[in-house]
Write an enzyme that holds these catalytic residues in place. Sequence first.
Site, PDB file in Angstrom:
ATOM      1  N   LYS A   1     -17.198  31.093 -28.392  1.00  0.00           N
ATOM      2  CA  LYS A   1     -17.564  30.392 -27.154  1.00  0.00           C
ATOM      3  C   LYS A   1     -16.802  30.848 -25.918  1.00  0.00           C
ATOM      4  O   LYS A   1     -15.608  31.109 -25.964  1.00  0.00           O
ATOM      5  CB  LYS A   1     -17.307  28.889 -27.321  1.00  0.00           C
ATOM      6  CG  LYS A   1     -18.287  28.234 -28.234  1.00  0.00           C
ATOM      7  CD  LYS A   1     -19.603  28.031 -27.510  1.00  0.00           C
ATOM      8  CE  LYS A   1     -20.283  26.834 -28.093  1.00  0.00           C
ATOM      9  NZ  LYS A   1     -20.884  26.010 -27.118  1.00  0.00           N
TER      10      LYS A   1
ATOM     11  N   SER B   1       0.817  -1.219   0.000  1.00  0.00           N
ATOM     12  CA  SER B   1       0.000   0.000   0.000  1.00  0.00           C
ATOM     13  C   SER B   1       0.850   1.269   0.000  1.00  0.00           C
ATOM     14  O   SER B   1       0.322   2.375   0.037  1.00  0.00           O
ATOM     15  CB  SER B   1      -0.923   0.003   1.229  1.00  0.00           C
ATOM     16  OG  SER B   1      -0.173  -0.199   2.409  1.00  0.00           O
TER      17      SER B   1
ATOM     18  N   SER C   1     -13.489  27.407 -26.978  1.00  0.00           N
ATOM     19  CA  SER C   1     -13.660  26.231 -27.827  1.00  0.00           C
ATOM     20  C   SER C   1     -12.551  26.236 -28.866  1.00  0.00           C
ATOM     21  O   SER C   1     -12.120  27.294 -29.318  1.00  0.00           O
ATOM     22  CB  SER C   1     -15.017  26.293 -28.508  1.00  0.00           C
ATOM     23  OG  SER C   1     -15.011  25.523 -29.689  1.00  0.00           O
TER      24      SER C   1
ATOM     25  N   THR D   1     -39.894  27.547  -9.789  1.00  0.00           N
ATOM     26  CA  THR D   1     -40.233  26.169  -9.423  1.00  0.00           C
ATOM     27  C   THR D   1     -40.406  25.459 -10.758  1.00  0.00           C
ATOM     28  O   THR D   1     -40.857  26.076 -11.738  1.00  0.00           O
ATOM     29  CB  THR D   1     -41.538  26.056  -8.605  1.00  0.00           C
ATOM     30  OG1 THR D   1     -42.608  26.539  -9.411  1.00  0.00           O
ATOM     31  CG2 THR D   1     -41.484  26.858  -7.316  1.00  0.00           C
ATOM     32  N   HIS D   2     -40.016  24.203 -10.829  1.00  0.00           N
ATOM     33  CA  HIS D   2     -40.052  23.449 -12.101  1.00  0.00           C
ATOM     34  C   HIS D   2     -39.249  24.146 -13.196  1.00  0.00           C
ATOM     35  O   HIS D   2     -39.571  24.014 -14.377  1.00  0.00           O
ATOM     36  CB  HIS D   2     -41.489  23.229 -12.581  1.00  0.00           C
ATOM     37  CG  HIS D   2     -42.424  22.762 -11.521  1.00  0.00           C
ATOM     38  ND1 HIS D   2     -42.584  21.431 -11.192  1.00  0.00           N
ATOM     39  CD2 HIS D   2     -43.232  23.460 -10.664  1.00  0.00           C
ATOM     40  CE1 HIS D   2     -43.475  21.324 -10.201  1.00  0.00           C
ATOM     41  NE2 HIS D   2     -43.861  22.545  -9.852  1.00  0.00           N
TER      42      HIS D   2
ATOM     43  N   ASN E   1     -17.066  29.059 -22.296  1.00  0.00           N
ATOM     44  CA  ASN E   1     -17.793  27.954 -21.653  1.00  0.00           C
ATOM     45  C   ASN E   1     -17.618  27.912 -20.133  1.00  0.00           C
ATOM     46  O   ASN E   1     -16.552  28.242 -19.630  1.00  0.00           O
ATOM     47  CB  ASN E   1     -17.318  26.617 -22.231  1.00  0.00           C
ATOM     48  CG  ASN E   1     -17.620  26.491 -23.705  1.00  0.00           C
ATOM     49  OD1 ASN E   1     -18.617  27.026 -24.182  1.00  0.00           O
ATOM     50  ND2 ASN E   1     -16.753  25.815 -24.431  1.00  0.00           N
TER      51      ASN E   1
ATOM     52  N   GLN F   1      -7.666  -1.936   3.966  1.00  0.00           N
ATOM     53  CA  GLN F   1      -6.654  -1.149   3.254  1.00  0.00           C
ATOM     54  C   GLN F   1      -7.290  -0.391   2.075  1.00  0.00           C
ATOM     55  O   GLN F   1      -6.780   0.617   1.620  1.00  0.00           O
ATOM     56  CB  GLN F   1      -5.553  -2.089   2.739  1.00  0.00           C
ATOM     57  CG  GLN F   1      -4.410  -1.392   2.052  1.00  0.00           C
ATOM     58  CD  GLN F   1      -3.221  -2.332   1.854  1.00  0.00           C
ATOM     59  OE1 GLN F   1      -2.536  -2.674   2.793  1.00  0.00           O
ATOM     60  NE2 GLN F   1      -3.007  -2.762   0.635  1.00  0.00           N
TER      61      GLN F   1
ATOM     62  N   LYS G   1      -8.395   3.682   1.558  1.00  0.00           N
ATOM     63  CA  LYS G   1      -7.541   4.849   1.347  1.00  0.00           C
ATOM     64  C   LYS G   1      -7.632   5.512  -0.027  1.00  0.00           C
ATOM     65  O   LYS G   1      -7.969   6.688  -0.132  1.00  0.00           O
ATOM     66  CB  LYS G   1      -6.092   4.491   1.639  1.00  0.00           C
ATOM     67  CG  LYS G   1      -5.911   4.114   3.087  1.00  0.00           C
ATOM     68  CD  LYS G   1      -4.516   3.686   3.428  1.00  0.00           C
ATOM     69  CE  LYS G   1      -4.519   3.083   4.815  1.00  0.00           C
ATOM     70  NZ  LYS G   1      -5.366   1.840   4.884  1.00  0.00           N
TER      71      LYS G   1
ATOM     72  N   TYR H   1      -9.490  -6.462  12.604  1.00  0.00           N
ATOM     73  CA  TYR H   1      -8.864  -5.986  11.377  1.00  0.00           C
ATOM     74  C   TYR H   1      -8.876  -7.060  10.286  1.00  0.00           C
ATOM     75  O   TYR H   1      -8.629  -8.242  10.541  1.00  0.00           O
ATOM     76  CB  TYR H   1      -7.411  -5.562  11.631  1.00  0.00           C
ATOM     77  CG  TYR H   1      -6.717  -5.093  10.354  1.00  0.00           C
ATOM     78  CD1 TYR H   1      -6.864  -3.788   9.913  1.00  0.00           C
ATOM     79  CD2 TYR H   1      -5.987  -5.973   9.565  1.00  0.00           C
ATOM     80  CE1 TYR H   1      -6.276  -3.364   8.720  1.00  0.00           C
ATOM     81  CE2 TYR H   1      -5.394  -5.558   8.375  1.00  0.00           C
ATOM     82  CZ  TYR H   1      -5.552  -4.250   7.959  1.00  0.00           C
ATOM     83  OH  TYR H   1      -4.984  -3.841   6.781  1.00  0.00           O
TER      84      TYR H   1
ATOM     85  N   GLU I   1     -19.198  22.960 -14.859  1.00  0.00           N
ATOM     86  CA  GLU I   1     -19.541  21.634 -15.400  1.00  0.00           C
ATOM     87  C   GLU I   1     -18.672  20.540 -14.769  1.00  0.00           C
ATOM     88  O   GLU I   1     -19.152  19.450 -14.451  1.00  0.00           O
ATOM     89  CB  GLU I   1     -19.377  21.626 -16.927  1.00  0.00           C
ATOM     90  CG  GLU I   1     -20.456  22.451 -17.622  1.00  0.00           C
ATOM     91  CD  GLU I   1     -20.194  22.638 -19.116  1.00  0.00           C
ATOM     92  OE1 GLU I   1     -19.377  21.896 -19.690  1.00  0.00           O
ATOM     93  OE2 GLU I   1     -20.808  23.552 -19.703  1.00  0.00           O
TER      94      GLU I   1
HETATM   95  N1  ARG Z   1      -1.381  -1.310   4.926  1.00  0.00           N
HETATM   96  C1  ARG Z   1      -2.269  -1.796   5.915  1.00  0.00           C
HETATM   97  C2  ARG Z   1      -3.590  -1.053   5.811  1.00  0.00           C
HETATM   98  O1  ARG Z   1      -3.622  -0.060   5.202  1.00  0.00           O
HETATM   99  C3  ARG Z   1      -1.665  -1.605   7.268  1.00  0.00           C
HETATM  100  C4  ARG Z   1      -2.133  -2.575   8.307  1.00  0.00           C
HETATM  101  C5  ARG Z   1      -1.546  -3.905   8.064  1.00  0.00           C
HETATM  102  N2  ARG Z   1      -1.993  -4.833   9.029  1.00  0.00           N
HETATM  103  C6  ARG Z   1      -1.992  -6.158   8.783  1.00  0.00           C
HETATM  104  N3  ARG Z   1      -2.436  -6.924   9.716  1.00  0.00           N
HETATM  105  N4  ARG Z   1      -1.605  -6.632   7.643  1.00  0.00           N
HETATM  106  O2  ARG Z   1      -4.596  -1.463   6.312  1.00  0.00           O
END
Ligand code: ARG
Length: 473
Positions: free
Chosen positions: A283, A23, A277, A155-156, A285, A322, A325, A317, A290
């Site tokens: 134009k 990651s 454009s 309205t509308h 724009n 992961q 993110k 966990y 948008e």
């Molecule tokens: N890269 C992992 C995450 O974002 C970190 C935690 C890893 N923990 C594990 N038990 N493998 O969640």
Amino acid sequence: MAQLWGGRFTKETDQLVYNFNASISFDKKFYRQDMEGSIAHVKMLGKQGILTGQETEALITAVKDLLDEIEAGTLEISHEYEDIHSFVEAALIERLGDTGKKLHTGRSRNDQVALDMRLYVRQEILETDELLEKMLNTILTIMKDHVDTFMPGFTHLQKAQPVTLAHHLGAYFEMMKRDRLRMQDIYRRMNYCPLGSGALAGTTYDLDRSYTAKLLGFDGPSLNSMDGVSDRDYLIEYLSALSTVMMHLSRFSEEVIIWNSNEYQFVEIDDAYSTGSSIMPQKKNPDIAELVRGKTGRVYGALMSLLTTMKGIPLAYNKDMQEDKELAFDAIDTVKGCLALFTGMLSTMKFQKDKMEASAKHGFTNATDAADYLVNHGVPFRDAHGIVGQIVLYCIGKNISIDDMSLEELKKISPVFEEDIFEAVSMKTCVEKRLTIGAPGQAAMRTVIALEEEYLSQDWKKELPDWEGELLK
Ligand code: ARG
């Protein structure tokens, strides 16, 4: 490939597996939070006598050095490590040897990542709030300048009754004020520290979790270690609040696009915020509006994605988490960008008062007021509605507005009309008579504007726990 956990393995990880699992390409985004968390953890270990004073000092100095080097660009976060946690730990071991190896005492990457993400999101919430506040200030400035700029209310998407630009923008002010309240709310609810939850069951070391919580500006430690490592509610709440922000911005964008069209010409977007454009030279724009409208889908997508990821995860966990993110980072950056750009576009936009007023005048937006006039002269409302309906039909036939009719013409349809009808259906009267709080009448608007000013002068962040915030300095 550099891993923290090779001990019980007899084979190297397959490269594709390694890549799939790693990651660092995206969690390096919170290297500051990771280091801040590590410093808090080390300080606490030192205070508890789990590390010696010397070890504590050495570790803190080394983490700060690492940070300085990364920020100065002399040290690169290398992708050969699995995640940012491994990178930081490996760097400390390389520099401090055995002392570096003590950093992870009483900690798991599970509570570490839970903390890092929470610290990251908490900071982003403050930044989102600040951008929303700037936008509110911009809206209020425009409102103050336009309490008497008449425009049709719709309205509308059909002209309905006259309002003012201040009143129309005041609706967005309310929406974004609620957006800020959501930020505050989430901040308060999430502000508990998961560090010390360990992998899932706490630790056997005598950690002082309240101390680390305090060092990091939390209200206290989280109260269940399994929840501590596996709670991502705060992120779901934040993405949901961001989705609402985007829904608001998207509606506003839609209006700007309509207002900026050749047909409406209520506004002119500044050259700096428009695009041309490649083929049509005439134009100009409204691309920014948008794009803001278009990016809304991305943010909703991040929310749906995380909700779906979380729905099947047993305690505690699991690696699925992961996945919280990448899309979240993208959504957060997207919303912040949209808020900043939209505010810039709004503060430089020209409002064409004359066009707005003419549009309000020529859409029978005073028809309800004409009916109210009849009601005030004893005509039952349903009859008044019918009479004004006939008047509108008559006007459409002659391509005029009610105010353009002569008293004789009006009297032919209803003898109740007198000379004062013209005053009663003038745009100014139509708006100015609407004086209850929340309505567009100038006096009501000024009361509201004063309340909004008072609201903007308050700072909710003053009530947050005192945060040293000094750990990285
Ligand atoms: N890269 C992992 C995450 O974002 C970190 C935690 C890893 N923990 C594990 N038990 N493998 O969640």
